[in-house]
Scaffold this motif. Sequence first.
Motif, PDB file in Angstrom:
ATOM      1  N   ALA A   3       0.837  -1.196   0.000  1.00  0.00           N
ATOM      2  CA  ALA A   3       0.000   0.000   0.000  1.00  0.00           C
ATOM      3  C   ALA A   3       0.872   1.245   0.000  1.00  0.00           C
ATOM      4  CB  ALA A   3      -0.910   0.007   1.222  1.00  0.00           C
ATOM      5  N   LEU A   4       0.319   2.325  -0.503  1.00  0.00           N
ATOM      6  CA  LEU A   4       0.936   3.645  -0.417  1.00  0.00           C
ATOM      7  C   LEU A   4       0.068   4.487   0.508  1.00  0.00           C
ATOM      8  CD1 LEU A   4       3.020   5.792  -1.351  1.00  0.00           C
ATOM      9  CD2 LEU A   4       1.417   6.339  -3.207  1.00  0.00           C
ATOM     10  N   ILE A   5       0.660   4.966   1.599  1.00  0.00           N
ATOM     11  CA  ILE A   5      -0.031   5.813   2.560  1.00  0.00           C
ATOM     12  C   ILE A   5       0.426   7.245   2.334  1.00  0.00           C
ATOM     13  CG2 ILE A   5      -0.462   6.298   5.000  1.00  0.00           C
ATOM     14  CD1 ILE A   5       0.291   3.364   5.587  1.00  0.00           C
ATOM     15  N   VAL A   6      -0.503   8.117   1.995  1.00  0.00           N
ATOM     16  CA  VAL A   6      -0.183   9.516   1.710  1.00  0.00           C
ATOM     17  C   VAL A   6      -0.735  10.385   2.829  1.00  0.00           C
ATOM     18  CG1 VAL A   6      -0.452  11.415   0.065  1.00  0.00           C
ATOM     19  CG2 VAL A   6      -0.254   9.061  -0.763  1.00  0.00           C
ATOM     20  N   THR A   7       0.120  11.238   3.379  1.00  0.00           N
ATOM     21  CA  THR A   7      -0.289  12.153   4.439  1.00  0.00           C
ATOM     22  C   THR A   7       0.052  13.584   4.037  1.00  0.00           C
ATOM     23  OG1 THR A   7       1.826  12.094   5.634  1.00  0.00           O
ATOM     24  CG2 THR A   7       0.222  10.387   6.169  1.00  0.00           C
ATOM     25  N   ALA A   8      -0.665  14.516   4.662  1.00  0.00           N
ATOM     26  CA  ALA A   8      -0.407  15.937   4.421  1.00  0.00           C
ATOM     27  C   ALA A   8      -0.632  16.682   5.728  1.00  0.00           C
ATOM     28  CB  ALA A   8      -1.322  16.476   3.322  1.00  0.00           C
ATOM     29  N   HIS A   9       0.415  16.797   6.512  1.00  0.00           N
ATOM     30  CA  HIS A   9       0.358  17.544   7.771  1.00  0.00           C
ATOM     31  C   HIS A   9       1.723  18.185   7.990  1.00  0.00           C
ATOM     32  CE1 HIS A   9      -0.218  18.712  11.901  1.00  0.00           C
ATOM     33  NE2 HIS A   9      -1.478  18.308  11.845  1.00  0.00           N
ATOM     34  N   PRO A  10       1.759  19.451   8.362  1.00  0.00           N
ATOM     35  CA  PRO A  10       3.054  20.138   8.484  1.00  0.00           C
ATOM     36  C   PRO A  10       3.905  19.700   9.663  1.00  0.00           C
ATOM     37  CG  PRO A  10       1.269  21.585   9.173  1.00  0.00           C
ATOM     38  CD  PRO A  10       0.622  20.361   8.579  1.00  0.00           C
ATOM     39  N   ALA A  79      -2.893  -0.624  -3.152  1.00  0.00           N
ATOM     40  CA  ALA A  79      -3.928   0.120  -2.432  1.00  0.00           C
ATOM     41  C   ALA A  79      -3.374   1.500  -2.092  1.00  0.00           C
ATOM     42  CB  ALA A  79      -4.357  -0.597  -1.157  1.00  0.00           C
ATOM     43  N   LEU A  80      -4.273   2.467  -2.020  1.00  0.00           N
ATOM     44  CA  LEU A  80      -3.918   3.842  -1.655  1.00  0.00           C
ATOM     45  C   LEU A  80      -4.650   4.196  -0.374  1.00  0.00           C
ATOM     46  CD1 LEU A  80      -2.639   6.632  -2.379  1.00  0.00           C
ATOM     47  CD2 LEU A  80      -4.760   7.116  -3.629  1.00  0.00           C
ATOM     48  N   VAL A  81      -3.912   4.754   0.589  1.00  0.00           N
ATOM     49  CA  VAL A  81      -4.496   5.183   1.859  1.00  0.00           C
ATOM     50  C   VAL A  81      -4.204   6.669   2.032  1.00  0.00           C
ATOM     51  CG1 VAL A  81      -4.599   4.823   4.351  1.00  0.00           C
ATOM     52  CG2 VAL A  81      -4.035   2.892   2.836  1.00  0.00           C
ATOM     53  N   LEU A  82      -5.231   7.457   2.235  1.00  0.00           N
ATOM     54  CA  LEU A  82      -5.054   8.885   2.518  1.00  0.00           C
ATOM     55  C   LEU A  82      -5.361   9.124   3.987  1.00  0.00           C
ATOM     56  CD1 LEU A  82      -6.755  10.625  -0.543  1.00  0.00           C
ATOM     57  CD2 LEU A  82      -4.426   9.750  -0.330  1.00  0.00           C
ATOM     58  N   VAL A  83      -4.404   9.711   4.690  1.00  0.00           N
ATOM     59  CA  VAL A  83      -4.566  10.045   6.109  1.00  0.00           C
ATOM     60  C   VAL A  83      -4.347  11.548   6.231  1.00  0.00           C
ATOM     61  CG1 VAL A  83      -3.820   9.586   8.466  1.00  0.00           C
ATOM     62  CG2 VAL A  83      -3.648   7.775   6.740  1.00  0.00           C
ATOM     63  N   TYR A  84      -5.360  12.268   6.701  1.00  0.00           N
ATOM     64  CA  TYR A  84      -5.263  13.725   6.649  1.00  0.00           C
ATOM     65  C   TYR A  84      -6.072  14.372   7.776  1.00  0.00           C
ATOM     66  CZ  TYR A  84      -9.795  12.963   4.460  1.00  0.00           C
ATOM     67  OH  TYR A  84     -11.069  12.544   4.208  1.00  0.00           O
ATOM     68  N   PRO A  85      -5.644  15.547   8.213  1.00  0.00           N
ATOM     69  CA  PRO A  85      -6.464  16.305   9.158  1.00  0.00           C
ATOM     70  C   PRO A  85      -7.602  16.992   8.418  1.00  0.00           C
ATOM     71  CG  PRO A  85      -4.521  17.571   8.584  1.00  0.00           C
ATOM     72  CD  PRO A  85      -4.388  16.236   7.885  1.00  0.00           C
ATOM     73  N   VAL A  86      -8.716  17.157   9.080  1.00  0.00           N
ATOM     74  CA  VAL A  86      -9.842  17.874   8.494  1.00  0.00           C
ATOM     75  C   VAL A  86      -9.641  19.363   8.763  1.00  0.00           C
ATOM     76  CG1 VAL A  86     -12.337  18.235   8.557  1.00  0.00           C
ATOM     77  CG2 VAL A  86     -11.391  15.920   8.766  1.00  0.00           C
ATOM     78  N   TYR A  87      -9.483  20.128   7.694  1.00  0.00           N
ATOM     79  CA  TYR A  87      -9.348  21.587   7.781  1.00  0.00           C
ATOM     80  C   TYR A  87     -10.585  22.212   7.133  1.00  0.00           C
ATOM     81  CZ  TYR A  87      -4.286  21.126   8.768  1.00  0.00           C
ATOM     82  OH  TYR A  87      -3.069  20.822   9.311  1.00  0.00           O
ATOM     83  N   TRP A  88     -11.328  22.993   7.875  1.00  0.00           N
ATOM     84  CA  TRP A  88     -12.514  23.649   7.322  1.00  0.00           C
ATOM     85  C   TRP A  88     -13.425  22.653   6.608  1.00  0.00           C
ATOM     86  CZ3 TRP A  88     -13.879  28.059   9.261  1.00  0.00           C
ATOM     87  CH2 TRP A  88     -12.912  28.943   9.735  1.00  0.00           C
TER      88      TRP A  88
END
Length: 200
Positions: A3-10, A79-88
């Motif tokens: 799987a590829l887990i993609v995140t976007a958090h500073p 498989a693709l996994v997106l893990v991200y914070p909810v902003y607005w």
Amino acid sequence: MQALIVTAHPAADSLTQAVARQLQAGIASRPGHGASLAELTAEGFDPRFSAADHAQFQRRGPTPADVLAEQRRIDGAQALVLVYPVYWWAMPGLLKGWIDRVFTRGWAYDERPDGGIEKLLGRLPVQLVGLGGADQGTYARRGYDSAMRTQIEQGIFGYCGAPVVGAEFLLHDDEAGRQAALRRGFALGAALPAAVAALR
């Protein structure tokens, strides 16, 4: 399964990144399975949809090299996994820009001569994990949960034909909620290989 887990958090020490690592550990707990992490902030991915991206969309120019690299990375995963914070009440701009640029016409979808859409990502199961600092009652009462599912599950992945095997909001407003999110992250990872296999 890889799987590829993609995140976007500073912040490298954020709960988002910690949940992503727990997901990775959960996947790896199943023999023969593993996952790599793509941390878009640390990698310096440029989310801005540029003139070069627009030219590619218009079929007047090549796909930018950084977009091709991301597409190759996705093509190498089962498989693709997106893990991200909810902003607005949505995903962060960095992750949305990654989707804007990477999920291109001709790779994620295409237009048929009759005007219909050809969905090209049926091979790519997707697991979505959003982290939010509110309770479930707030999400349900305001309709945020269903709105985000419509936008992301149907508007993005449904359009491309990528089957969403799971979509969860891990909501936390105290330390107990954060610990529960970490445990749930591991459980989601451990369950993902079987969910992907069920689609085959």
